[in-house]
Design an enzyme around this catalytic site. Sequence first.
Site, PDB file in Angstrom:
ATOM      1  NE  ARG A 119      -0.913  -7.348  -2.287  1.00 22.21           N
ATOM      2  CZ  ARG A 119      -2.252  -6.991  -2.945  1.00 22.21           C
ATOM      3  NH1 ARG A 119      -3.055  -7.294  -3.058  1.00 22.21           N
ATOM      4  NH2 ARG A 119      -2.359  -5.867  -2.705  1.00 22.21           N
ATOM      5  NE  ARG A 179      -6.167  -1.139  -3.421  1.00 19.68           N
ATOM      6  CZ  ARG A 179      -5.310  -0.904  -4.684  1.00 19.68           C
ATOM      7  NH1 ARG A 179      -5.237   0.422  -5.231  1.00 19.68           N
ATOM      8  NH2 ARG A 179      -4.778  -1.847  -5.274  1.00 19.68           N
ATOM      9  CG  HIS A 239      -2.133  -1.167   0.683  1.00 17.53           C
ATOM     10  ND1 HIS A 239      -3.247  -0.859  -0.217  1.00 17.53           N
ATOM     11  CD2 HIS A 239      -2.303  -2.332   0.860  1.00 17.53           C
ATOM     12  CE1 HIS A 239      -3.871  -1.745  -0.485  1.00 17.53           C
ATOM     13  NE2 HIS A 239      -3.433  -2.889   0.124  1.00 17.53           N
ATOM     14  CG  ASP A 297      -5.148  -9.994  -3.252  1.00 17.01           C
ATOM     15  OD1 ASP A 297      -4.252 -10.310  -2.875  1.00 17.01           O
ATOM     16  OD2 ASP A 297      -6.049  -9.346  -3.174  1.00 17.01           O
ATOM     17  CD  GLU A 329      -9.210  -9.355  -5.226  1.00 20.84           C
ATOM     18  OE1 GLU A 329      -8.241  -8.883  -5.110  1.00 20.84           O
ATOM     19  OE2 GLU A 329     -10.299  -9.139  -4.595  1.00 20.84           O
TER      20      GLU A 329
HETATM   21  C1  PEP Z   1      -5.776  -6.725  -6.535  1.00 19.11           C
HETATM   22  O1  PEP Z   1      -5.786  -7.769  -5.641  1.00 19.11           O
HETATM   23  O2  PEP Z   1      -5.183  -6.728  -7.466  1.00 19.11           O
HETATM   24  C2  PEP Z   1      -6.227  -5.509  -5.995  1.00 19.11           C
HETATM   25  C3  PEP Z   1      -6.588  -4.541  -6.891  1.00 19.11           C
HETATM   26  O3  PEP Z   1      -6.705  -5.062  -4.839  1.00 19.11           O
HETATM   27  P1  PEP Z   1      -5.893  -4.943  -3.572  1.00 19.11           P
HETATM   28  O4  PEP Z   1      -4.463  -4.640  -4.133  1.00 19.11           O
HETATM   29  O5  PEP Z   1      -6.380  -3.796  -3.003  1.00 19.11           O
HETATM   30  O6  PEP Z   1      -5.918  -6.121  -2.865  1.00 19.11           O
HETATM   31 MG    MG Z   2      -7.153  -7.581  -3.981  1.00 25.46          MG
END
Ligand code: PEP
Ligand code: MG
Length: 570
Positions: free
Chosen positions: A464, A294, A187, A454, A430
């Site tokens: 990740r 988000r 993030h 994801d 995802e």
């Molecule tokens: C993803 O998982 O690709 C996504 C866009 O959601 P986040 O990164 O918020 O998990």
């Molecule tokens: Mg995600």
Amino acid sequence: MYKGTGASPGIALGKALVVEHNELIIERKNIENVEEEVTLLQKAVEVSREELTRVKEKACQELGEHEAEIFEAHLLVLADPELIDSAIAKIRDEKINAAFALNEIKEMFVTMFESMDNEYMRERAADIKDVTNRVLRHILGVKVVDLAGLDEEVVLIAHDLTPSDTATMNKKMVLGFLTDIGGRTSHTAIMARTLEIAAVVGLTDITSKVKDGDFIVFNGDTGEVIVNPDEETKVKYQELKTKFEEERKALELLKGKASITLDGRHVELAGNIGSPNDVEGLIKNDAEGVGLYRTEFLYMDKEDDFPSEEEQYEAYKAVLEGMNGKPIVIRTLDIGGDKELPYFQMDHEMNPFLGYRAIRLCLDRTDIFKTQLRALYRASVHGKLRIMFPMISSLEELLAAKEVIKEVLAEMDAEGIPYANDVEVGMMIEIPSSAIITDILAKHVDFFSIGTNDLIQYTCAVDRMNQKISHLYNQFNPAVLRLIKMTIDNAHKEGKWVGMCGESAGDKRMIPILLGFGLDEFSMSPISILPARKFITSVNHEDMKKFADEVLTMGTAEEIKNHVDKTFNM
Ligand code: PEP
Ligand code: MG
């Protein structure tokens, strides 16, 4: 030279400022000279007051009165005699040290305010905590890095940055971020791109290698960082910076142009955002919509309770109105995994990424889910809303989530609350179990949006966030690419459109492949939009289809990446 993950493009040169989030260690000590402790406390209060006044004025000038309100609230707490006088009395009565006395008084007030029914009063508990911690740091001589009050240009060095750090810092003074942990999809990295601040993450121990005032140069694209470089290197980086800025300027010419290939295939280039404040960046970069809002940040920014329906409605409305009728995909709450809420206790889990999170939590706690859906539908009259569910792993979950929408709309009908009739409802792809049944799921949605961040993690069984195995986390993995292609084909057979809001959508090496696969909408950090448009408007869709077909015959990620690099001279 240090090498991390290039997380947000740009070249930065400047002085380092190390941000630490040290836990305050406060011990009880018996004191002979109590008046010395009283003076220590009073001085710390005075310094904190001056600091807050400065920050407040600065915030007011640069961010507006609304943003400065928080500091006003902090000043009011500091001016409250109950708090400081109680601490002084405690020092004198019990003959103890100032830090311990103030901390005890803080705990007492915080517990009292937190248990009140009134939401406003509960919020005051957070203010009391913040302010007293500031005073405590001064008493203990712990360095206070005041990100909101930065008054010279710096490169921030941190283990990681919290959402509240990035939200409150004085962005004009931040030349870049360097962090110990994180990858391209963490993030902090996403936030850096949203704010258009150069960043390198995942540098392991950069916080222990750099001191305040060291001179730093780094490249947010390649992940290269040099501490205290020689003159020649500084000049080289200055030239790179000028070149980067010139290239960005040249991209301005693409504003207002359609994202259309030479042979006429039109795609939508949208932006990913985390708050209504990000709309400014979308407009600046000519986004054609929002492909992912988000909403969890709205929840994470709160300190002691879920955001109310009204607060949510205002945020969603601000984005819908701010984007002037362009389509906005708002994702329902995606909490859990690496995203926690301070006021919502989650059980400790062995595998939080596979645990109680996102839509699973919402289907269990329909009270929380319904509040959000009501806010969303109420806001739908202010623009073109698309609602999207995260982390759907089966048809049952999708149908259950749609059922909750039905209930909410029935309630709104009964109450006579208006909402738009053309709200599209879609889901993220995802999780592999969903990607594999996209032929079935497509019949029940208006659209899919592929979350590669994801999807890679779950397809390859690679956390990740885990630095040690990041070499296994690869968007070119043939299995991931096949799932993407399958999703697009299955949706198109049902006449549904497919977007992508994972970080791959804005990646210059992935765009040719995705374009060839037939992706309809690409949603990315706003800063990547114009470079993506430049590429898309310079190629033929037919060529990209052939190229993507070649890619699908390849067996390793390495081979695929090399093929992209060779074909497009990257
Ligand atoms: C993803 O998982 O690709 C996504 C866009 O959601 P986040 O990164 O918020 O998990
Ligand atoms: Mg995600």
